[in-house]
Design a protein around this motif. Sequence first.
Motif, short mmCIF file in Angstrom:
data_model
loop_
_atom_site.label_atom_id
_atom_site.label_comp_id
_atom_site.label_asym_id
_atom_site.label_seq_id
_atom_site.Cartn_x
_atom_site.Cartn_y
_atom_site.Cartn_z
N SER A 193 -2.84 4.21 -16.13
CA SER A 193 -3.36 4.97 -15.02
C SER A 193 -3.98 5.60 -14.73
CB SER A 193 -1.73 6.41 -15.24
OG SER A 193 -2.60 6.81 -15.89
N GLY A 194 -3.75 5.43 -13.39
CA GLY A 194 -4.68 5.75 -12.56
C GLY A 194 -6.54 5.96 -12.44
N LEU A 195 -7.30 6.54 -12.45
CA LEU A 195 -8.45 5.97 -13.07
C LEU A 195 -9.41 5.39 -14.88
CD1 LEU A 195 -10.21 9.54 -11.08
CD2 LEU A 195 -10.16 7.43 -10.10
N ALA A 196 -8.19 6.17 -15.81
CA ALA A 196 -7.93 5.27 -16.83
C ALA A 196 -8.21 3.67 -16.61
CB ALA A 196 -7.20 6.17 -17.52
N THR A 250 0.94 -0.66 -0.14
CA THR A 250 0.58 -0.10 -0.05
C THR A 250 0.84 1.22 0.23
OG1 THR A 250 0.20 -0.52 2.34
CG2 THR A 250 -1.91 -0.71 1.21
N ASP A 251 0.23 2.27 -0.63
CA ASP A 251 1.04 4.03 -0.37
C ASP A 251 0.36 4.48 0.06
OD1 ASP A 251 1.88 6.21 -0.77
OD2 ASP A 251 2.77 5.65 -2.90
N SER A 252 0.17 5.10 0.87
CA SER A 252 -0.60 5.96 1.98
C SER A 252 -0.09 7.28 2.40
CB SER A 252 -0.73 5.55 3.88
OG SER A 252 0.59 5.91 3.94
N GLY A 253 0.34 7.97 0.82
CA GLY A 253 0.69 8.77 0.45
C GLY A 253 -0.41 9.82 0.15
N ALA A 254 0.95 10.57 -0.54
CA ALA A 254 -1.06 12.31 -1.23
C ALA A 254 -1.72 11.47 -1.99
CB ALA A 254 -0.02 13.52 -1.63
N LYS A 255 -1.30 11.14 -2.42
CA LYS A 255 -1.81 10.24 -3.81
C LYS A 255 -1.71 8.75 -3.83
CE LYS A 255 -3.13 10.19 -8.93
NZ LYS A 255 -2.55 10.93 -10.06
N GLY A 256 -2.68 8.17 -2.87
CA GLY A 256 -2.81 6.96 -3.09
C GLY A 256 -3.22 5.52 -3.74
N ALA A 257 -2.41 4.48 -3.88
CA ALA A 257 -2.09 3.78 -4.63
C ALA A 257 -1.65 2.39 -4.56
CB ALA A 257 -1.47 3.76 -5.88
N GLY A 304 -6.52 17.59 9.75
CA GLY A 304 -6.93 16.84 9.96
C GLY A 304 -5.82 15.40 9.29
N VAL A 305 -6.05 13.94 9.94
CA VAL A 305 -5.76 13.33 9.84
C VAL A 305 -5.81 13.09 7.90
CG1 VAL A 305 -5.35 10.14 9.33
CG2 VAL A 305 -5.16 12.22 11.93
N GLU A 306 -5.17 12.85 7.80
CA GLU A 306 -5.20 12.78 5.81
C GLU A 306 -4.65 11.08 4.84
OE1 GLU A 306 -7.04 14.18 3.86
OE2 GLU A 306 -8.56 15.65 5.49
N PHE A 307 -4.71 10.30 5.60
CA PHE A 307 -3.58 8.95 5.04
C PHE A 307 -4.51 8.30 4.68
CE2 PHE A 307 -2.65 9.45 10.18
CZ PHE A 307 -1.21 10.68 9.25
N ALA A 308 -3.92 7.76 3.70
CA ALA A 308 -4.53 6.93 1.97
C ALA A 308 -4.22 6.07 2.24
CB ALA A 308 -3.99 8.03 0.34
N ALA A 309 -4.11 5.06 1.52
CA ALA A 309 -4.45 3.01 1.73
C ALA A 309 -3.61 3.49 2.20
CB ALA A 309 -3.75 2.74 0.22
N GLY A 336 -5.18 6.74 -7.34
CA GLY A 336 -5.54 7.98 -7.57
C GLY A 336 -7.54 6.84 -7.24
N ASP A 337 -7.45 5.65 -6.92
CA ASP A 337 -8.95 5.25 -7.66
C ASP A 337 -9.39 5.30 -6.26
OD1 ASP A 337 -10.79 3.08 -8.81
OD2 ASP A 337 -10.30 2.97 -6.47
N PRO A 338 -10.69 5.91 -6.13
CA PRO A 338 -11.12 6.06 -4.08
C PRO A 338 -11.44 5.15 -3.94
CG PRO A 338 -12.99 6.86 -6.95
CD PRO A 338 -11.41 5.74 -6.96
#
Length: 409
Positions: free
Chosen positions: A287-290, A191-198, A241-246, A215-217
């Motif tokens: 890539s991403g949502l595509a 998992t990538d919990s960064g600014a843009k999860g993946a 606040g807390v903004e941690f992704a996946a 970038g997927d929801p």
Amino acid sequence: MPRPTSSARLLPILLAGSMLAGSSLAAPALAQSAAAEPARPGGAVLTKVADFAHQVTGVTVSKDGRIFVNFPRWTEDSPVSVAELKDGQLTPFPDAEWNAWRNARKDAVSAKDHWVCVQSVVADHQGNVWVLDPAAPAMAAVVKDGPKLVEIDLKTDKPARIIAFDESVAPQGSYLNDVRFAPDGKTAYITDSGAKGALVVVDLESGRARRVLDGDPSTQPDASVTVTYDGKPLRRPDGRGVEFAADGIALSPDGKTLYWQAIKGRTLYSIPTDALTGWLTAAVVPSGLADKGLSGKVSVVGENGPADGLIVARRDGRLYITAPEENAVKVRDLGAKAGKPAILVQDARLRWPDTFAEGPDGTLYVTTSHIQDSAFYKPDAPASLPTELWSIKPGPAEATGSTRSAPAR
């Protein structure tokens, strides 16, 4: 455990009474006889295993019972990154040299073959320990040539492989968080919990890695969720606040289903792993949502509430979940028996239960990283943040499935 969305200052090295002596770090102060005590309401037994002078995140236990932990360089330049816990001592692992990187020495020590900011340690089914290094001290800029996944052979305690990640896998703003390994030893899932999860899928034989669902929801923070602690929204001094992704990730015992969720989220997602491994070998990857094909294979399992660590236990095939808001560990069935999570252990001492490991006898281990007490959220926090390692053994209530249901959200 995750990363904030912006940089934080690195604090000076503070050993807090621990000194490097030869190859051992004197102290984590192993809890010698912390009385095992039932932790209501699940009937499980919670026991402190060790106290640490620094902020711990990852823990893993090998097939022969060896315990390993790691200390990320978040708000301090930690004197050790990866260590084995034995005989009441932390021994730098695999050796002191791999632990020699310091923020102040970053131009003098290679990031390729030293621990920069380690987030996770995970034992596989083949007798190795893997170390995941996102290489982003202070959860800020990714250090060039630093992101890597390193295999250490426990027969020799020597690195066997270094899989380096380039910017296509670990771009600036990323924070590779946790990893699981297929039972056959061929594939890793991160998992990538960064600014843009993946998610990241790694072919361990070739070292080839691909970033997917970028970038997927399903891999992003949920804007409708506010993470609270001690009854109040958990916010940094500037109000964020807390903004941690996946973040949390788990794999079914047969290796066929991968699970994950964001901390700033309540929803647990899953995907068949053959969809991910097929994408790994595809000639062209959108890539991403595509990536509609892969995104369409993601399923919603249910709601856990904000959660950090996940593990599917070998002993019973159930999913265990750390619940930082509630100082708790939850458990839920999967598959046809899937229902709502139930509280297994709830205890005020579990301040931000973080990462799980399962011992060879089925004992669960969980770190408490005290994220809400760190300098990210409390400017007057100590430079070296005391943390703990706990063990959890199921009691009669848990064994019979009579745990109390988690509060509705």
